[in-house]
Design a protein around this motif. Structure first.
Motif, PDB file in Angstrom:
ATOM      1  N   LEU A  62       0.822  -1.218   0.000  1.00  0.00           N
ATOM      2  CA  LEU A  62       0.000   0.000   0.000  1.00  0.00           C
ATOM      3  C   LEU A  62       0.856   1.268   0.000  1.00  0.00           C
ATOM      4  O   LEU A  62       0.435   2.310  -0.513  1.00  0.00           O
ATOM      5  N   ALA A  63       2.044   1.177   0.563  1.00  0.00           N
ATOM      6  CA  ALA A  63       2.923   2.346   0.619  1.00  0.00           C
ATOM      7  C   ALA A  63       3.365   2.785  -0.768  1.00  0.00           C
ATOM      8  O   ALA A  63       3.720   3.951  -0.978  1.00  0.00           O
ATOM      9  N   ALA A  64       3.342   1.845  -1.731  1.00  0.00           N
ATOM     10  CA  ALA A  64       3.811   2.163  -3.080  1.00  0.00           C
ATOM     11  C   ALA A  64       2.699   2.247  -4.114  1.00  0.00           C
ATOM     12  O   ALA A  64       2.771   3.054  -5.034  1.00  0.00           O
ATOM     13  N   MET A  65       1.661   1.410  -3.965  1.00  0.00           N
ATOM     14  CA  MET A  65       0.669   1.266  -5.024  1.00  0.00           C
ATOM     15  C   MET A  65      -0.606   2.051  -4.726  1.00  0.00           C
ATOM     16  O   MET A  65      -1.083   2.053  -3.588  1.00  0.00           O
ATOM     17  N   PRO A  66      -1.197   2.677  -5.723  1.00  0.00           N
ATOM     18  CA  PRO A  66      -2.421   3.462  -5.500  1.00  0.00           C
ATOM     19  C   PRO A  66      -3.630   2.601  -5.181  1.00  0.00           C
ATOM     20  O   PRO A  66      -4.587   3.063  -4.577  1.00  0.00           O
ATOM     21  N   GLN A  67      -3.590   1.340  -5.591  1.00  0.00           N
ATOM     22  CA  GLN A  67      -4.698   0.424  -5.314  1.00  0.00           C
ATOM     23  C   GLN A  67      -4.123  -0.953  -5.044  1.00  0.00           C
ATOM     24  O   GLN A  67      -3.205  -1.402  -5.727  1.00  0.00           O
ATOM     25  N   VAL A  68      -4.660  -1.640  -4.041  1.00  0.00           N
ATOM     26  CA  VAL A  68      -4.206  -2.993  -3.727  1.00  0.00           C
ATOM     27  C   VAL A  68      -5.420  -3.901  -3.581  1.00  0.00           C
ATOM     28  O   VAL A  68      -6.391  -3.559  -2.891  1.00  0.00           O
ATOM     29  N   VAL A  69      -5.358  -5.054  -4.245  1.00  0.00           N
ATOM     30  CA  VAL A  69      -6.367  -6.092  -4.053  1.00  0.00           C
ATOM     31  C   VAL A  69      -5.661  -7.330  -3.501  1.00  0.00           C
ATOM     32  O   VAL A  69      -4.507  -7.590  -3.836  1.00  0.00           O
ATOM     33  N   ALA A  70      -6.354  -8.046  -2.640  1.00  0.00           N
ATOM     34  CA  ALA A  70      -5.807  -9.285  -2.078  1.00  0.00           C
ATOM     35  C   ALA A  70      -6.706 -10.442  -2.492  1.00  0.00           C
ATOM     36  O   ALA A  70      -7.928 -10.286  -2.574  1.00  0.00           O
TER      37      ALA A  70
END
Length: 204
Positions: free
Chosen positions: A48-56
């Protein structure tokens, strides 16, 4: 009007972790580190610190992990055939985010990867790299990133090898990082203890 390209971080969190606990009673991704956050929470936080959106991607029977990750702002996807191999989990996330310009694919059992490593890989993708991998002490590690053009090949993957075959058969941009965490996964209870006590004292 041109919209900003969408980039997605994918956190693969649907494995059973049988090497950690063959009985299946203790989920390695829910194990607490020194600051009381779980292994998966650390991995998600770094992505999350790098990516604008995160899906798991999760198994359908892991509500506790889903609650943890959703509270952090991660979109949780349930993969009903995750047990048939990592490729199924990855493809499930890719289909859901198929309009992305590219993806950074991280493993939920690798909480020691530095956020700065994630950022360097994402920057390389944005700069035009088609496949990116981090390298520490001349060894490749995780996470790995792909531009959108590799979506058809990624959707053809089978079994539990992940995207390794694509790294062997296509040009790869290697990003040098000062980060031993790209090689460290928590797949056994000894690995968890080593993460907690690398020098004989707790560390997260």
């Amino acid at each position: 009007m041109t919209s900003t390209p969408r980039w997605t971080g994918i956190l693969l969190a649907a494995g059973r972790g049988r090497r950690f606990d063959a009985s299946g009673q203790r989920d390695k991704l829910l194990q607490k580190l020194a600051d009381s956050k779980s292994v998966a929470q650390h991995s998600a936080q770094n992505l999350l610190a790098a990516m604008p959106q995160v899906v798991a991607v999760l198994r359908p029977d892991n509500a506790a992990l889903s609650d943890q990750l959703q509270a952090m702002g991660v979109e949780c996807l349930v993969c009903h055939d995750a047990d048939a191999g990592m490729a199924n989990s990855l493809k499930h996330a890719l289909r859901t985010t198929a309009d992305s310009a590219g993806w950074l694919i991280a493993l939920a059992d690798m909480p020691a990867v530095k956020p700065s490593t994630m950022t360097l890989l994402f920057n390389a993708l944005q700069a035009g790299a088609e496949i990116v991998v981090p390298v520490y002490q001349r060894r490749r590690g995780n996470p790995v990133g792909f531009a959108h053009q590799y979506l058809p090949q990624l959707l053809d993957l089978q079994g539990d090898v992940g995207a390794r075959s694509l790294l062997q058969s296509n040009p790869v941009t290697q990003v040098e990082v000062d980060d031993p965490g790209i090689h460290q996964d928590i797949d056994t209870q000894d690995a968890l203890l080593n993460h907690l006590h690398p020098d004989g004292k707790a560390n997260a």
